[in-house]
Motif scaffolding. Structure first.
Motif, PDB file in Angstrom:
ATOM      1  N   ARG A   1       8.108   1.166   4.610  1.00 30.02           N
ATOM      2  CA  ARG A   1       8.591   0.425   3.438  1.00 30.02           C
ATOM      3  C   ARG A   1      10.018  -0.062   3.675  1.00 30.02           C
ATOM      4  O   ARG A   1      10.353  -1.210   3.362  1.00 30.02           O
ATOM      5  CB  ARG A   1       8.515   1.329   2.210  1.00 30.02           C
ATOM      6  CG  ARG A   1       9.017   0.718   0.919  1.00 30.02           C
ATOM      7  CD  ARG A   1       8.063  -0.313   0.335  1.00 30.02           C
ATOM      8  NE  ARG A   1       6.744   0.187   0.093  1.00 30.02           N
ATOM      9  CZ  ARG A   1       6.374   0.876  -0.990  1.00 30.02           C
ATOM     10  NH1 ARG A   1       7.264   1.187  -1.918  1.00 30.02           N
ATOM     11  NH2 ARG A   1       5.122   1.259  -1.139  1.00 30.02           N
TER      12      ARG A   1
ATOM     13  N   TRP B   1       6.228   4.461  -6.493  1.00 29.32           N
ATOM     14  CA  TRP B   1       6.080   4.155  -5.068  1.00 29.32           C
ATOM     15  C   TRP B   1       5.199   2.935  -4.838  1.00 29.32           C
ATOM     16  O   TRP B   1       5.528   2.060  -4.039  1.00 29.32           O
ATOM     17  CB  TRP B   1       5.508   5.358  -4.319  1.00 29.32           C
ATOM     18  CG  TRP B   1       5.341   5.059  -2.864  1.00 29.32           C
ATOM     19  CD1 TRP B   1       4.179   4.827  -2.194  1.00 29.32           C
ATOM     20  CD2 TRP B   1       6.385   4.897  -1.905  1.00 29.32           C
ATOM     21  NE1 TRP B   1       4.425   4.552  -0.873  1.00 29.32           N
ATOM     22  CE2 TRP B   1       5.779   4.586  -0.666  1.00 29.32           C
ATOM     23  CE3 TRP B   1       7.773   4.997  -1.972  1.00 29.32           C
ATOM     24  CZ2 TRP B   1       6.524   4.362   0.484  1.00 29.32           C
ATOM     25  CZ3 TRP B   1       8.510   4.771  -0.808  1.00 29.32           C
ATOM     26  CH2 TRP B   1       7.882   4.465   0.391  1.00 29.32           C
TER      27      TRP B   1
ATOM     28  N   TYR C   1       7.761  -2.058  -5.474  1.00 31.95           N
ATOM     29  CA  TYR C   1       8.181  -2.961  -4.398  1.00 31.95           C
ATOM     30  C   TYR C   1       7.031  -3.842  -3.967  1.00 31.95           C
ATOM     31  O   TYR C   1       5.897  -3.456  -4.068  1.00 31.95           O
ATOM     32  CB  TYR C   1       8.690  -2.155  -3.195  1.00 31.95           C
ATOM     33  CG  TYR C   1       9.803  -1.210  -3.573  1.00 31.95           C
ATOM     34  CD1 TYR C   1      11.096  -1.684  -3.755  1.00 31.95           C
ATOM     35  CD2 TYR C   1       9.542   0.142  -3.781  1.00 31.95           C
ATOM     36  CE1 TYR C   1      12.111  -0.813  -4.120  1.00 31.95           C
ATOM     37  CE2 TYR C   1      10.563   1.006  -4.142  1.00 31.95           C
ATOM     38  CZ  TYR C   1      11.846   0.523  -4.306  1.00 31.95           C
ATOM     39  OH  TYR C   1      12.838   1.380  -4.682  1.00 31.95           O
TER      40      TYR C   1
ATOM     41  N   TRP D   1       8.437   8.945  -2.648  1.00 33.18           N
ATOM     42  CA  TRP D   1       7.475   9.152  -1.572  1.00 33.18           C
ATOM     43  C   TRP D   1       7.356  10.624  -1.210  1.00 33.18           C
ATOM     44  O   TRP D   1       6.262  11.149  -1.040  1.00 33.18           O
ATOM     45  CB  TRP D   1       7.831   8.332  -0.336  1.00 33.18           C
ATOM     46  CG  TRP D   1       6.999   8.755   0.832  1.00 33.18           C
ATOM     47  CD1 TRP D   1       7.403   9.402   1.951  1.00 33.18           C
ATOM     48  CD2 TRP D   1       5.567   8.631   0.942  1.00 33.18           C
ATOM     49  NE1 TRP D   1       6.345   9.676   2.774  1.00 33.18           N
ATOM     50  CE2 TRP D   1       5.196   9.211   2.184  1.00 33.18           C
ATOM     51  CE3 TRP D   1       4.578   8.072   0.139  1.00 33.18           C
ATOM     52  CZ2 TRP D   1       3.877   9.253   2.621  1.00 33.18           C
ATOM     53  CZ3 TRP D   1       3.262   8.118   0.569  1.00 33.18           C
ATOM     54  CH2 TRP D   1       2.920   8.694   1.789  1.00 33.18           C
TER      55      TRP D   1
ATOM     56  N   LEU E   1       6.003  -7.851   3.431  1.00 30.96           N
ATOM     57  CA  LEU E   1       5.860  -6.774   2.451  1.00 30.96           C
ATOM     58  C   LEU E   1       4.394  -6.508   2.163  1.00 30.96           C
ATOM     59  O   LEU E   1       3.633  -7.424   1.843  1.00 30.96           O
ATOM     60  CB  LEU E   1       6.579  -7.128   1.152  1.00 30.96           C
ATOM     61  CG  LEU E   1       8.109  -7.181   1.184  1.00 30.96           C
ATOM     62  CD1 LEU E   1       8.657  -7.629  -0.164  1.00 30.96           C
ATOM     63  CD2 LEU E   1       8.689  -5.832   1.566  1.00 30.96           C
TER      64      LEU E   1
END
Length: 554
Positions: free
Chosen positions: A256, A550, A554, A282, A241
């Motif tokens: 992603r 965005w 994450y 996004w 990630l």
């Protein structure tokens, strides 16, 4: 002085590189190993500071039985593909023994042909025999063996082997998981690469069942990239990630999905984890990273940050690290060096109130060495670690914090009208902004101590003078993961953000010329091999929310 600093940096870099992984991988495979390791695995490793030599003994559609027969006959029927320092060579008419002794391989991997990958009985005795063969010829006594658990076909596939699974993707996936993990256990293989689960995870995203190009081989961009991400994370033991290696053929949303699908597959390799990424976030911000045509690559009128104070050009990542420190030190020489950051403090809770689906806390903390301030901490009614945003300025920012909290962010709002007072003296203003940036750094440290906050996902937002405050804070304190500066004006200090992403959000009358100084930061990001890091919008709050979602969720 600069040369001495460079020498020191190189020494530190060499010490760091001792801890970087250096791996040699040989796959005894087929076209599925081509898909999974030949195209993107090297780039992922390089971007993370690791080194990998990749070998692939390739025969299209080759089964374990055929590999075994070739080992017994010393057959020269392979194409030996090898990747060293990112350069790929291909040698035809190669045999397994010569490939095995070519390097001191750390890992040697096997895989079953795709049509039989879910048929357990077809793995033996060939897998056991191949392991014994490889052990007998390996030049590395510590070599480890790997089993590549491959992917199910697309539901629309017409491959004849799909009949083994009644032409049903879910049945094929479950059969592969059962067969590969049982086979690995029986053969004593401890490392199973969950590429198939990564692909199946990816199929639950809005990309859907698009990960194969012909029904069984992987799609050339994000399909292959997903499998490589699974290989990277499993072999190197580092989360994929946020890996900066994203080829230009793959957009950030696809990347992603791929990284998260692979990461979840490594964590939970034998079952599917749904991938829910806000594609709309996004798509909302995607156009904001491209300057108008007339301003693309325009750099005139501003001194390049990719040039040291003595005029020496910045040539690589190492140079930029040194140059970034030089820029920061130059600015702090104007404002005086910051006192030590208050890293150990926690918020003192003065009051709390339950509001809708979050709790509002009135908190007190030291924002300077000697002075306390109060702010509002909003925490959503959610479990687990959450992203967080600091909003600075007057009470309008608390309304902004309220909206962010409803979207799942922990928020801290502090600052007053008096705090953001302006001055006619530019030097005095810079000193004032630097002191405010120091206070925001202290606020970051207190916020990072909140149990539900992920310290790696804290951003900062400010409006008007608060925008300048946020710009100085995020540029001078690199623990901020991202930043949004609303109506802040453009300041050359923003180059210090690279490679962290930021959004300049202004009114609809803001001139497009602001892209000229921002192009200099884009140039820095290009040097560092990052893209989609500098964005400009006309001032929509929804755009700001999407940007933060965005880059922080994450």
């Amino acid at each position: 002085m600069r040369r001495a600093l460079l020498l020191l940096f190189c020494l530190l870099l060499s010490l760091f590189s001792i801890h970087a992984e250096q791996i040699k991988l040989l796959a005894i495979g087929n076209s599925f190993s081509d898909d999974a390791i030949e195209h993107y695995l090297y780039g992922l490793a390089e971007a993370a500071g690791d080194t990998i030599i990749i070998g692939n003994m390739y025969i299209g559609g080759c089964s374990l039985e055929t590999h075994f027969n070739n080992s017994q006959n010393n057959s020269n029927s392979y194409s030996y593909r090898k990747i060293v320092n990112g350069e790929k060579t291909e040698t035809p008419d190669f045999n397994l023994i010569d490939a095995i002794i070519d390097e001191d391989w750390d890992y040697i991997s096997f895989q079953q042909v795709s049509s039989l990958s879910g048929v357990y009985e077809t793995y033996f005795p060939y897998l056991d025999d191949l392991i014994k063969f490889a052990e007998s010829h390996s030049t590395n006594s510590d070599v480890q063996f790997v089993l590549h658990s491959t992917w199910a076909y697309a539901q629309s596939s017409t491959h004849s082997g799909f009949s083994n699974y009644d032409y049903y993707q879910a049945d094929m996936y479950n059969a592969i998981i059962d067969a590969s993990y049982r086979a690995a256990e029986k053969a004593g293989i401890k490392i199973v690469i969950p590429a198939g689960t990564a692909i199946q995870n990816g199929r639950t995203s809005s990309l859907g069942d698009t990960f194969c190009r012909d029904g069984y081989h992987l799609e050339l961009t994000y399909g292959r990239y997903t499998a490589s991400c699974a290989w990277y994370e499993k072999l190197f033991g580092k989360p994929v990630l946020g890996n900066s290696y994203i080829p230009f053929t793959i957009d950030p949303f696809q990347a992603r999905v791929a990284q998260l699908a692979a990461h979840k597959a490594v964590i939970n390799p034998t079952s599917v984890t749904p991938i829910r990424i806000k594609e709309g976030a996004w798509r909302t911000i995607e156009p904001l990273f491209t300057p108008p045509k007339e301003y693309e690559n325009t750099l005139h009128g501003y001194r390049s940050p990719l040039q040291f104070n003595d005029g020496t050009p910045v040539k690589d990542n190492n140079d930029w690290t040194e140059r970034r420190n030089e820029i920061r030190e130059t600015w702090l020489s104007i404002t005086d060096e910051w006192p030590p950051i208050l890293e150990d403090q926690q918020f003192e809770i003065i009051d709390q109130e339950k509001r809708e689906d979050f709790t509002q806390y009135t908190v007190r903390f030291k924002w300077t060495q000697n002075d306390y301030t109060e702010g509002y901490l909003f925490i959503p009614d959610k479990k687990g670690k959450m992203p967080a945003v600091i909003t600075v300025g007057d009470k309008e920012n608390r309304d902004f914090a309220n909206q962010l909290t409803k979207r799942g962010f922990v928020t801290l709002s502090f600052g007053t009208i008096e705090t953001t007072g302006t001055t006619e003296n530019k030097t005095a203003e810079v000193r004032h902004l630097s002191s405010l940036a120091y206070s925001a750094a202290n606020a970051y440290e207190a916020l990072a101590k909140v149990d539900v906050v992920d310290p790696k996902r804290i951003g900062i937002v400010g409006h008007s003078y608060g925008g300048k405050w946020a710009m100085f804070a995020s540029s001078l304190y690199d623990k901020f993961a991202t930043a949004v500066w609303i109506d802040s004006g453009i300041h050359e200090l923003h180059a210090l953000m690279a490679p962290r992403p930021f959004l300049v959000s202004g009114g609809s009358t803001d001139p497009a010329e602001q892209w000229i100084p921002l192009n200099h930061t884009i140039a820095v990001n290009n040097l560092l091999e990052y893209k989609h890091r500098v964005a400009v919008s006309k001032g929509s709050n929804e755009t700001v929310y999407s940007f933060l979602e965005w880059f922080l969720e994450y």
